[in-house]
Enzyme design. Structure first.
Site, PDB file in Angstrom:
ATOM      1  N   ASN A 139       3.882  -0.918   2.078  1.00  8.57           N
ATOM      2  CA  ASN A 139       4.805   0.085   1.561  1.00  8.57           C
ATOM      3  C   ASN A 139       5.136   1.085   2.668  1.00  8.57           C
ATOM      4  OD1 ASN A 139       2.720   1.965   1.672  1.00  8.57           O
ATOM      5  ND2 ASN A 139       2.956   2.645  -0.424  1.00  8.57           N
TER       6      ASN A 139
ATOM      7  N   ARG B  90      -7.108  16.222  -9.028  1.00 10.79           N
ATOM      8  CA  ARG B  90      -5.968  16.544  -9.908  1.00 10.79           C
ATOM      9  C   ARG B  90      -5.521  17.998  -9.802  1.00 10.79           C
ATOM     10  NH1 ARG B  90      -8.589  12.575 -13.030  1.00 10.79           N
ATOM     11  NH2 ARG B  90      -7.239  10.729 -13.159  1.00 10.79           N
TER      12      ARG B  90
ATOM     13  N   ASP C  37       0.479  22.653  -5.763  1.00 12.34           N
ATOM     14  CA  ASP C  37       0.181  21.756  -6.873  1.00 12.34           C
ATOM     15  C   ASP C  37       0.675  22.298  -8.212  1.00 12.34           C
ATOM     16  OD1 ASP C  37      -1.166  19.181  -7.127  1.00 12.34           O
ATOM     17  OD2 ASP C  37      -2.445  20.231  -8.570  1.00 12.34           O
TER      18      ASP C  37
ATOM     19  N   GLU D 171       2.021   5.500  -8.746  1.00 12.86           N
ATOM     20  CA  GLU D 171       1.356   5.298  -7.463  1.00 12.86           C
ATOM     21  C   GLU D 171      -0.074   5.816  -7.559  1.00 12.86           C
ATOM     22  OE1 GLU D 171       0.876   6.592  -2.883  1.00 12.86           O
ATOM     23  OE2 GLU D 171       1.280   7.994  -4.492  1.00 12.86           O
TER      24      GLU D 171
ATOM     25  N   HIS E 275      -3.069  12.209  -8.512  1.00 10.08           N
ATOM     26  CA  HIS E 275      -3.276  13.654  -8.440  1.00 10.08           C
ATOM     27  C   HIS E 275      -2.803  14.392  -9.679  1.00 10.08           C
ATOM     28  CE1 HIS E 275      -4.546  12.833  -4.397  1.00 10.08           C
ATOM     29  NE2 HIS E 275      -3.489  12.036  -4.300  1.00 10.08           N
TER      30      HIS E 275
ATOM     31  N   ARG F 255       9.208   5.227  -9.994  1.00  8.67           N
ATOM     32  CA  ARG F 255       7.918   5.189  -9.322  1.00  8.67           C
ATOM     33  C   ARG F 255       7.419   6.625  -9.379  1.00  8.67           C
ATOM     34  NH1 ARG F 255       6.054   7.433  -4.229  1.00  8.67           N
ATOM     35  NH2 ARG F 255       4.354   6.208  -3.363  1.00  8.67           N
TER      36      ARG F 255
ATOM     37  N   ARG G 183       7.606  -6.206  -5.402  1.00  7.90           N
ATOM     38  CA  ARG G 183       8.510  -5.302  -4.692  1.00  7.90           C
ATOM     39  C   ARG G 183       8.526  -5.708  -3.214  1.00  7.90           C
ATOM     40  NH1 ARG G 183       6.615   0.771  -4.492  1.00  7.90           N
ATOM     41  NH2 ARG G 183       5.079  -0.151  -3.101  1.00  7.90           N
TER      42      ARG G 183
ATOM     43  N   ASP H  73       5.241   9.253  -7.884  1.00  6.85           N
ATOM     44  CA  ASP H  73       4.491   9.561  -6.664  1.00  6.85           C
ATOM     45  C   ASP H  73       3.203  10.314  -6.989  1.00  6.85           C
ATOM     46  OD1 ASP H  73       4.525   9.866  -3.631  1.00  6.85           O
ATOM     47  OD2 ASP H  73       4.389  11.969  -4.238  1.00  6.85           O
TER      48      ASP H  73
ATOM     49  N   ASN I  87       4.221  15.899  -8.693  1.00  6.62           N
ATOM     50  CA  ASN I  87       2.872  16.481  -8.666  1.00  6.62           C
ATOM     51  C   ASN I  87       2.866  17.844  -7.970  1.00  6.62           C
ATOM     52  OD1 ASN I  87      -0.182  16.521  -8.522  1.00  6.62           O
ATOM     53  ND2 ASN I  87       0.316  16.401  -6.320  1.00  6.62           N
TER      54      ASN I  87
HETATM   55  C1  QV4 Z   1      -1.174  19.229   7.036  1.00 10.76           C
HETATM   56  C2  QV4 Z   1      -2.678  19.015   6.850  1.00 10.76           C
HETATM   57  C3  QV4 Z   1      -3.178  19.896   5.738  1.00 10.76           C
HETATM   58  C4  QV4 Z   1      -2.848  21.318   6.123  1.00 10.76           C
HETATM   59  C5  QV4 Z   1      -1.346  21.472   6.354  1.00 10.76           C
HETATM   60  C6  QV4 Z   1      -1.018  22.859   6.863  1.00 10.76           C
HETATM   61  O1  QV4 Z   1      -2.940  17.649   6.513  1.00 10.76           O
HETATM   62  O2  QV4 Z   1      -4.563  19.706   5.523  1.00 10.76           O
HETATM   63  O3  QV4 Z   1      -3.257  22.163   5.089  1.00 10.76           O
HETATM   64  O4  QV4 Z   1      -0.854  20.531   7.313  1.00 10.76           O
HETATM   65  O5  QV4 Z   1       0.325  23.072   6.828  1.00 10.76           O
HETATM   66  C7  QV4 Z   1       2.729  16.071   5.545  1.00 10.76           C
HETATM   67  C8  QV4 Z   1       1.910  15.984   6.808  1.00 10.76           C
HETATM   68  C9  QV4 Z   1       0.546  16.646   6.591  1.00 10.76           C
HETATM   69  C10 QV4 Z   1       0.761  18.100   6.179  1.00 10.76           C
HETATM   70  C11 QV4 Z   1       1.601  18.084   4.909  1.00 10.76           C
HETATM   71  C12 QV4 Z   1       1.940  19.460   4.418  1.00 10.76           C
HETATM   72  O6  QV4 Z   1       1.744  14.638   7.185  1.00 10.76           O
HETATM   73  O7  QV4 Z   1      -0.192  16.577   7.798  1.00 10.76           O
HETATM   74  O8  QV4 Z   1      -0.490  18.699   5.900  1.00 10.76           O
HETATM   75  O9  QV4 Z   1       2.847  17.383   5.125  1.00 10.76           O
HETATM   76  O10 QV4 Z   1       2.726  20.137   5.342  1.00 10.76           O
HETATM   77  C13 QV4 Z   1       3.864  11.869   2.609  1.00 10.76           C
HETATM   78  C14 QV4 Z   1       3.105  11.678   3.910  1.00 10.76           C
HETATM   79  C15 QV4 Z   1       2.191  12.847   4.196  1.00 10.76           C
HETATM   80  C16 QV4 Z   1       3.010  14.130   4.152  1.00 10.76           C
HETATM   81  C17 QV4 Z   1       3.567  14.254   2.745  1.00 10.76           C
HETATM   82  C18 QV4 Z   1       4.357  15.534   2.518  1.00 10.76           C
HETATM   83  O11 QV4 Z   1       2.340  10.493   3.841  1.00 10.76           O
HETATM   84  O12 QV4 Z   1       1.631  12.695   5.502  1.00 10.76           O
HETATM   85  O13 QV4 Z   1       2.201  15.244   4.483  1.00 10.76           O
HETATM   86  O14 QV4 Z   1       4.463  13.146   2.535  1.00 10.76           O
HETATM   87  O15 QV4 Z   1       5.402  15.637   3.417  1.00 10.76           O
HETATM   88  C19 QV4 Z   1      -3.050   9.721  -0.661  1.00 10.76           C
HETATM   89  C20 QV4 Z   1      -2.415  10.020  -2.005  1.00 10.76           C
HETATM   90  C21 QV4 Z   1      -1.100   9.283  -2.206  1.00 10.76           C
HETATM   91  C22 QV4 Z   1      -0.167   9.440  -0.992  1.00 10.76           C
HETATM   92  C23 QV4 Z   1      -0.928   8.991   0.245  1.00 10.76           C
HETATM   93  C24 QV4 Z   1      -0.121   9.142   1.511  1.00 10.76           C
HETATM   94  O16 QV4 Z   1      -3.303   9.711  -3.065  1.00 10.76           O
HETATM   95  O17 QV4 Z   1      -0.487   9.781  -3.357  1.00 10.76           O
HETATM   96  O18 QV4 Z   1      -2.117   9.760   0.403  1.00 10.76           O
HETATM   97  N1  QV4 Z   1       1.092   8.742  -1.159  1.00 10.76           N
HETATM   98  C25 QV4 Z   1       2.298   9.432  -1.705  1.00 10.76           C
HETATM   99  C26 QV4 Z   1       3.554   9.046  -0.954  1.00 10.76           C
HETATM  100  C27 QV4 Z   1       3.508   9.642   0.431  1.00 10.76           C
HETATM  101  C28 QV4 Z   1       3.529  11.155   0.321  1.00 10.76           C
HETATM  102  C29 QV4 Z   1       2.797  11.687  -0.829  1.00 10.76           C
HETATM  103  C30 QV4 Z   1       2.182  10.885  -1.757  1.00 10.76           C
HETATM  104  C31 QV4 Z   1       2.889  13.127  -1.075  1.00 10.76           C
HETATM  105  O19 QV4 Z   1       3.715   7.671  -0.941  1.00 10.76           O
HETATM  106  O20 QV4 Z   1       4.573   9.196   1.225  1.00 10.76           O
HETATM  107  O21 QV4 Z   1       2.956  11.715   1.522  1.00 10.76           O
HETATM  108  O22 QV4 Z   1       4.068  13.316  -1.873  1.00 10.76           O
HETATM  109  O23 QV4 Z   1      -3.664   8.453  -0.672  1.00 10.76           O
HETATM  110 CA    CA Z   2      -2.103  17.806  -9.045  1.00 10.69          CA
END
Ligand code: QV4
Ligand code: CA
Length: 512
Positions: A313, A173, A182, A248, A216, A210, A352, A212, A115
């Site tokens: 998870n 999205r 994005d 997901e 979105h 899976r 799982r 991810d 994504n």
């Molecule tokens: C932060 C702020 C932002 C700000 C930014 C500034 O939140 O608002 O603009 O700093 O730099 C990490 C940090 C997060 C940071 C971001 C970007 O935690 O604070 O933004 O990086 O630097 C995992 C973690 C996230 C992590 C992300 C990327 O959970 O915390 O973000 O990896 O490293 C929703 C979605 C669902 C998602 C779920 C967690 O619908 O899709 O949230 N689940 C999947 C994965 C998950 C992963 C992602 C998606 C993203 O299972 O592990 O997020 O790929 O419900």
């Molecule tokens: Ca998107």
């Protein structure tokens, strides 16, 4: 001819729902953050002999390296390129893992992060797991290559460029999820790059993906890159086999985007499952196990043949994602084993199992401030290997829930009862419940605060069975409790509410 064409169309459109696991292997395990070399060994020494169908692996592609000063697990969700190069290993190690696991019939399911790329504030340089150059300000990822034209910034209408309102499907999205750049998946070029990455993995021999952050992406954009995917490698899979797809999407109800929007592309993660089961086993909100009688679609879950289910998870075991404090994890091991046992005994969904690493969990004002901590690692940031103790548990802070006797034996239980109906439900109108799977298996829980002592109809042939929770069948005996099933299928169960594990499970492969 017409019938034949219809059949072909049916096969093509339904194939991606089939997990492709070997017959008689009905679950996969998420070996979160494991190294490829360790997964290869685990397939050979443990997963194949114990009937596991496959492994969900952490994202294998190149990602941003974040050091502040230690590396968070979530850096792997910030792609820099599609080179197979991460803390888990390089491309050669990846290929070796897939080959060795496939050769023992345990298949590999890749976590595909397509994504987005890294966060907008990642900067520029070569601090990526393969040393590829990138620049998050100019949106340059030459190792793919992607450039400014390949991102959605022009499409997103929010002031911040971020998703601000989950009630608006366009934002969800087309805008940035937590600042992650994005990708413009409406472009054929981007779709082709994503498909090229996934096809490379299919060529190596993986069995599915899976996907991810599917919420979105527009379901139609996803369909466009999924339609470009090849059939699985005929070195291990029958000709014409489609990759297994599970998306997901977190849908706990009440949002603009629904899990059902994605059924056309493949299966979907059912997040209600773990949130509700955790609430029931914890006996929160007036829930009790007796209510599990119509578990599954009866609880408003998606159709069983669309669902991938799990108790926890890698996100919600540490407060990310969905489900909140109801989610059960290895930290609450007694209740966790009951929840996983219930899941594996129940016919709903494709299951799982989670396998975690331990981290220094530390709550401040209700939030775990160490929720970011990455896998057990050495001083140089490399991931520690999974060591195996003499008692078969894991060392180096790898939890290995899948090796816990109760969980491993229930993975086997599910294989033994595969295809059997849900039968002989019993409950005491409280938290003592039991059910069977045809004439192959039976499970009994006592989650009340008092002892249980009941004679129940099991549906099983007469004989002496080994409980596979307190022990298992070993040679001509049982290492745990024995259960006597009478000629009429009834058996007497006595479960103390203070038992180490207040549940009993028997199946025909553990009969003396
Ligand atoms: C932060 C702020 C932002 C700000 C930014 C500034 O939140 O608002 O603009 O700093 O730099 C990490 C940090 C997060 C940071 C971001 C970007 O935690 O604070 O933004 O990086 O630097 C995992 C973690 C996230 C992590 C992300 C990327 O959970 O915390 O973000 O990896 O490293 C929703 C979605 C669902 C998602 C779920 C967690 O619908 O899709 O949230 N689940 C999947 C994965 C998950 C992963 C992602 C998606 C993203 O299972 O592990 O997020 O790929 O419900
Ligand atoms: Ca998107």
């Amino acid at each position: 001819m017409r019938v034949f064409l219809l059949l072909v169309a049916f096969e093509l459109s339904w194939a991606q729902y089939n997990p492709n696991t070997k017959p008689g292997r009905t679950s996969i395990v998420h070996l979160f953050e494991w190294r490829w070399a360790d997964i290869a060994l685990e397939c050979e020494r443990y997963l194949a002999p114990n009937g596991f169908g496959g492994v969900q692996i952490s994202p294998p592609n190149e990602n941003l390296v974040i050091t502040n000063p230690w590396r968070p697990w979530w850096e792997r969700y910030q792609p820099i390129s599609y080179k197979l190069c991460s803390r888990s290993g390089n491309e050669n190690e990846f290929k070796d893992m897939v080959t060795r696991c496939n050769n023992v019939g345990v298949y590999i399911y890749v976590d595909a992060v397509v994504n987005h790329m890294c966060g907008a504030a990642a900067g520029s340089g070569t601090h990526s797991t393969c040393g590829s150059y990138f620049n998050s300000e100019t949106h340059d990822f030459p190792a793919v290559p992607y450039s400014g034209w390949d991102f959605n910034d022009w499409k997103c209408k929010t002031g911040s460029g971020e998703i601000e309102n989950y009630g608006d499907p366009y934002q969800v999205r087309d805008c940035r999820l937590v600042s992650l750049l994005d990708l413009a998946l409406e472009k054929d070029y981007v779709r082709s790059k994503v498909a090229e990455y996934m096809n490379h993995l299919i060529d190596i021999g993986v069995a599915g993906f899976r996907i991810d952050a599917s919420k979105h992406m527009w379901p139609g954009d996803m369909k466009a890159f999924l339609d470009k995917l090849k059939n699985l490698s005929t070195t291990w899979f029958a000709e014409g086999t489609r990759p297994f797809i599970f998306q997901e999407v977190i849908d706990l109800g009440g949002e603009a985007i629904k899990a059902s929007d994605y059924y056309g592309n493949g299966r979907v993660t059912e997040f209600k499952y773990g949130a509700k089961l955790g609430t029931v086993i914890r006996k929160w909100s007036g829930e009790k196990m007796a209510y599990l009688k119509n578990w599954g679609e009866g609880w408003g879950f998606m159709p069983s043949d669309k669902a991938v289910v799990f108790v926890d998870n890698h996100d919600n075991q540490r407060g990310h994602g969905a489900g909140g404090s109801a989610i059960l994890t290895f930290w609450d091991s007694r209740q966790y084993k009951m929840a996983v046992g219930f899941m594996l005994a129940h016919p709903y969904g494709f299951t799982r199992v989670m396998s975690s690493f331990r981290w220094p969990r530390y709550f401040e004002n209700g939030k775990d401030i160490n929720d970011w901590v990455g896998p057990p690692s050495n001083g140089d940031g490399s991931t520690k290997s999974v060591t195996i103790n003499p008692d078969t548990t894991c060392g180096n802070d790898w939890v290995c829930e899948h090796r816990w006797r109760q969980i491993r034996n229930m993975v086997i239980f599910r294989n033994v009862v595969d295809g059997q109906p849900f039968t002989n439900w019993w409950d005491n109108n409280s938290n003592q419940v039991a059910f069977g799977r045809g004439n192959k298996g039976f499970i009994v829980f006592n989650n009340d605060d008092w002892n249980m002592s009941e004679t129940l109809q099991t549906g099983l042939p007469a004989g002496t069975y080994c409980d596979v929770i307190s022990g298992q069948k070993e040679g001509n005996g049982c290492s745990g409790i024995k259960i006597q099933v009478n000629g009429d299928g009834t058996a007497y169960f006595q479960i103390s509410n203070s038992a180490e594990d207040p549940f009993v499970a028997i199946h025909v492969d553990a009969k003396l």
